[in-house]
Motif scaffolding. Structure first.
Motif, PDB file in Angstrom:
ATOM      1  N   VAL A  22       2.127 -10.499  76.969  1.00 50.62           N
ATOM      2  CA  VAL A  22       2.117  -8.829  76.146  1.00 50.62           C
ATOM      3  C   VAL A  22       3.582  -8.426  77.414  1.00 50.62           C
ATOM      4  N   SER A  23       4.405  -8.191  77.269  1.00 56.29           N
ATOM      5  CA  SER A  23       5.517  -7.559  78.396  1.00 56.29           C
ATOM      6  C   SER A  23       7.023  -7.176  77.484  1.00 56.29           C
ATOM      7  N   ASN A  24       7.616  -6.537  77.814  1.00 57.31           N
ATOM      8  CA  ASN A  24       9.449  -6.166  77.492  1.00 57.31           C
ATOM      9  C   ASN A  24      10.796  -7.103  78.283  1.00 57.31           C
ATOM     10  N   PRO A  25      11.649  -7.006  77.899  1.00 57.83           N
ATOM     11  CA  PRO A  25      12.449  -7.526  78.679  1.00 57.83           C
ATOM     12  C   PRO A  25      12.578  -7.570  79.889  1.00 57.83           C
ATOM     13  N   VAL A  26      12.246  -6.177  79.950  1.00 60.44           N
ATOM     14  CA  VAL A  26      12.955  -5.259  81.640  1.00 60.44           C
ATOM     15  C   VAL A  26      11.767  -6.174  82.436  1.00 60.44           C
ATOM     16  N   VAL A  27      10.306  -5.691  82.211  1.00 58.63           N
ATOM     17  CA  VAL A  27       9.553  -6.757  83.218  1.00 58.63           C
ATOM     18  C   VAL A  27       9.271  -7.555  83.285  1.00 58.63           C
ATOM     19  N   ALA A  28       9.144  -8.608  82.494  1.00 60.17           N
ATOM     20  CA  ALA A  28       8.701  -9.887  81.941  1.00 60.17           C
ATOM     21  C   ALA A  28       9.418 -10.552  82.622  1.00 60.17           C
ATOM     22  N   PRO A  29      10.636 -10.134  83.389  1.00 59.50           N
ATOM     23  CA  PRO A  29      11.263 -11.334  84.014  1.00 59.50           C
ATOM     24  C   PRO A  29      10.893 -11.044  85.839  1.00 59.50           C
ATOM     25  N   LEU A  30      10.601  -9.965  85.584  1.00 56.84           N
ATOM     26  CA  LEU A  30       9.566  -9.634  86.881  1.00 56.84           C
ATOM     27  C   LEU A  30       8.406 -10.437  87.509  1.00 56.84           C
ATOM     28  N   VAL A  47       0.962 -17.860  75.474  1.00 52.41           N
ATOM     29  CA  VAL A  47       1.385 -17.553  74.884  1.00 52.41           C
ATOM     30  C   VAL A  47       2.227 -16.514  75.364  1.00 52.41           C
ATOM     31  N   ILE A  48       3.841 -16.732  75.477  1.00 48.78           N
ATOM     32  CA  ILE A  48       4.419 -15.204  76.041  1.00 48.78           C
ATOM     33  C   ILE A  48       5.397 -14.758  74.841  1.00 48.78           C
ATOM     34  N   CYS A  49       4.622 -13.422  74.867  1.00 51.81           N
ATOM     35  CA  CYS A  49       5.086 -12.886  73.608  1.00 51.81           C
ATOM     36  C   CYS A  49       5.271 -11.403  74.232  1.00 51.81           C
ATOM     37  N   THR A  50       6.802 -10.597  73.668  1.00 55.66           N
ATOM     38  CA  THR A  50       7.892  -9.259  73.617  1.00 55.66           C
ATOM     39  C   THR A  50       8.067  -9.036  73.108  1.00 55.66           C
ATOM     40  N   VAL A  51       7.897  -7.393  72.802  1.00 56.21           N
ATOM     41  CA  VAL A  51       7.743  -6.124  72.538  1.00 56.21           C
ATOM     42  C   VAL A  51       9.354  -5.218  73.618  1.00 56.21           C
TER      43      VAL A  51
END
Length: 199
Positions: A22-30, A47-51
């Motif tokens: 679980v990550s967010n659109p700011v952190v996930a790419p890093l 399983v990649i999940c976003t919030v």
């Protein structure tokens, strides 16, 4: 990050199980790519999940969206949830992990100072509810309100060594205090068994 798969395996997560990252659109790419690769190398199915990013999204609606992503990804009782991000991501993922299918394994990969302190000293993991009060550091007024008792000198001593009404260790408090005093720079404590070459 490259060892997270091995760490999960050694902590008892079943090889071949699904792991929600679980990550967010700011952190996930890093960071998420490296976490995902480590999990695959160790025999897990990520399983990649976003919030969404931000405190405003720390709601039950966002938790529901995580449940949907967990189910779509095939998570079950043997699964693990990993939070990769700041305090909001950790709170949301932790709450979702604790309540999905009556609780699944949970791990934190904090990427901000606040998330590190939250993860280290066991702050509440949850979502914001109307009228909710944040965590507390006990003081005279708090004890008078809650227990209708005065603050004793022994309460101060207990608090100073991480006992009594405070549920953290002195080392955890020292690390958190040092981070604030050092302008956000986290000092990692080490246990030294021997010092040589000093006169």
């Amino acid at each position: 990050l490259k060892y997270i798969g091995g760490v999960l395996r050694s902590a008892g997560a079943p090889t071949g199980s699904r792991v929600a990252v679980v990550s967010n659109p700011v952190v996930a790419p890093l960071y998420v790519g490296e976490v995902e690769a480590s999990l695959r190398r160790s025999g897990f199915y990520p399983v990649i999940c976003t919030v969404p990013d931000g405190e405003a999204y720390k709601t039950l609606e966002t938790v529901r969206s995580l449940y949907d992503q967990f189910l779509a990804g095939g998570l079950d009782r043997s699964s693990t949830v990993i939070a990769v991000g700041g305090g909001v991501t950790g709170d949301l993922a932790g709450f979702a992990a604790a309540t999905f299918m009556r609780g699944v394994r949970f791990a934190q990969v904090p990427t901000s100072l606040l998330a590190m302190v939250d993860a280290a000293i066991g702050g509440k993991t949850g979502v914001d509810l109307p009228g909710e009060t944040p965590g507390l550091l006990p003081d005279r007024d708090w004890k008078r309100q809650v227990y209708r008792e005065p603050w004793f000198d022994g309460d101060t001593v207990n608090l100073s060594i991480g006992q009594g009404y405070l549920g953290i260790t002195p080392l955890q408090m020292a690390v958190a205090t040092a981070a604030v005093a050092n302008g956000g720079s986290v000092v990692i404590p080490y246990l030294v068994s021997r010092i040589t070459g000093v006169r």
